[in-house]
Design an enzyme around this catalytic site. Structure first.
Site, PDB file in Angstrom:
ATOM      1  CE1 TYR A  53      -3.345  -2.706   0.210  1.00 31.68           C
ATOM      2  CE2 TYR A  53      -3.761  -2.141   2.485  1.00 31.68           C
ATOM      3  CZ  TYR A  53      -4.061  -2.894   1.380  1.00 31.68           C
ATOM      4  OH  TYR A  53      -5.067  -3.817   1.431  1.00 31.68           O
ATOM      5  N   GLY A 239     -18.582  -2.008  -1.435  1.00 29.41           N
ATOM      6  CA  GLY A 239     -18.447  -2.254  -2.868  1.00 29.41           C
ATOM      7  C   GLY A 239     -17.679  -1.158  -3.574  1.00 29.41           C
ATOM      8  N   GLY A 241     -17.466   1.837  -2.845  1.00 26.74           N
ATOM      9  CA  GLY A 241     -18.258   3.057  -2.900  1.00 26.74           C
ATOM     10  C   GLY A 241     -19.536   2.942  -3.698  1.00 26.74           C
ATOM     11  CG  LEU A 243     -23.189  -1.458  -1.783  1.00 33.93           C
ATOM     12  CD1 LEU A 243     -22.623  -2.459  -0.790  1.00 33.93           C
ATOM     13  CD2 LEU A 243     -24.642  -1.819  -2.127  1.00 33.93           C
ATOM     14  CB  THR A 244     -21.994   5.651  -1.215  1.00 33.60           C
ATOM     15  OG1 THR A 244     -21.512   5.957  -2.545  1.00 33.60           O
ATOM     16  CG2 THR A 244     -20.875   5.016  -0.395  1.00 33.60           C
TER      17      THR A 244
END
Length: 347
Positions: A53, A239, A241, A243-244
């Site tokens: 990362y 998901g 973002g 599902l926002t």
């Protein structure tokens, strides 16, 4: 904030876990440190990172920066003992780490040492293998993944080799527990079998993708989890973002993940937006915030150890943290199940 067992380790982790994969790209150090402060203040005691990362994108120039940012926080605050820290060893093919070498006894000790140095700590609470050397069903590979070319004896020999190396790290005090990521039911069962036969580190957790939109874990892995006390660390519980609702009707907010990665790692598909619309409608009908509904649903799953959330900015973090106050009715749960049957595997 509810605490859940991390396998059979005796370690307790919060039901929400702070994900850090944007630390060093979308999230600069000052903002990242503020997120750690706020998450811990809210009762989160679990922080997840990885040697590779930040992502979006992964690059040779930034690899390891998320661990470095966390390490700088550890050094600045002296609060390393206040939380459970998880990181990951990249699997075969990550060219920016060891030229893509597979995970083995030759790579584990150097990788652990490098993470400890970046994290400015002398121990890692949960050390995870980011993906199996043999490949994975995760990241949309389930549509084409073919295990028939695997050499069973070589796979099992590599597992033994790795577990023995992990045992040496446990004895040195550098890691407390071992976890998998992007792993299958068969693979996890073999890691468990070998560990129990040899007395080496037992799998405590599996970090796989899991959300209202991605429920592959609900079958064989769910059964393994509940019977073997191997908890799921769910990544992408929103998901990425989707599902926002912020990507509905073709919207691409500035600075969002989709503005950087238009395909959302293969999640952008003709069917996914209809599935999202179904979940958004359930939330609207029951006066629920869709973000809170998605995270609260994760908490209802019997195999869940912790749901890993990521926030680019502090206001997003504040919004996510409020999900722990939301409880879903049986009516909502029934409607979610009906939506899942109508929109299975939308990507």
């Amino acid at each position: 904030m509810k605490m859940n067992p991390l396998g059979r380790t005796g370690i307790k982790v919060s039901e929400l876990c702070l994900g850090t994969m944007t630390f060093g790209t979308q999230t600069p150090q000052d903002e990242a440190h503020a997120q750690i402060d706020r998450a811990l203040a809210a009762g989160v005691n679990f922080v997840d990172t990885a040697e590779m990362y930040p992502v979006n994108p992964v690059s040779a120039e930034t690899i390891g920066d998320s661990e470095r940012i966390i390490g700088n926080w550890n050094e600045k605050t002296g609060r390393r003992s206040d939380y459970i820290l998880a990181t990951k060893h990249s699997g075969e093919g990550m060219k920016h780490a060891r030229d893509g070498a597979p995970i083995s006894s030759k790579t584990i000790a150097p990788a652990v040492e490098a993470s400890l140095k970046r994290l400015k700590t002398d121990y890692i609470d949960l050390y995870q293998f980011h993906w199996p050397n043999r490949g994975s069903y995760m990241f949309r590979q389930n549509w084409t993944y073919d295990p028939s070319g695997q050499n069973r004896e070589e796979v099992l020999a590599n597992m033994e080799d790795c577990l023995e190396a992990l045992q040496r790290e446990v004895e040195r005090g550098t890691i407390r527990a071992f976890g998998l990521s992007n792993e299958s039911a068969w693979g996890t069962a073999q890691w468990l079998r070998i560990a129990e036969t040899r007395g080496w580190p037992r799998v405590a957790s599996i970090q796989n993708e899991y959300s209202l939109l991605c429920r592959m874990y609900d079958t064989d892995l769910a059964e393994l989890s509940v019977n073997e006390d191997v908890g799921l660390m769910a990544f992408s519980p929103l998901g990425t973002g989707l599902l926002t609702g912020k990507y509905q009707d073709g919207a691409v907010p500035e600075g969002s993940r989709k503005s950087i990665n238009p395909e959302l790692g293969g999640r952008h598909s003709p069917r996914v937006y209809d599935a999202v619309a179904a979940y958004l409608e359930i939330a609207r009908r029951h006066a629920l915030d869709p973000v809170h509904m998605a995270l609260a649903w994760c908490r209802t799953r019997p195999f869940m150890a912790s749901a890993i959330f990521g926030a680019t900015h502090l206001p997003q973090l504040e919004h996510l943290l409020q999900s722990v106050d939301v409880e879903l009715s049986q009516e909502v749960l029934d409607e979610i199940n009906a939506a899942h049957r109508a929109h299975p595997m939308p990507y």
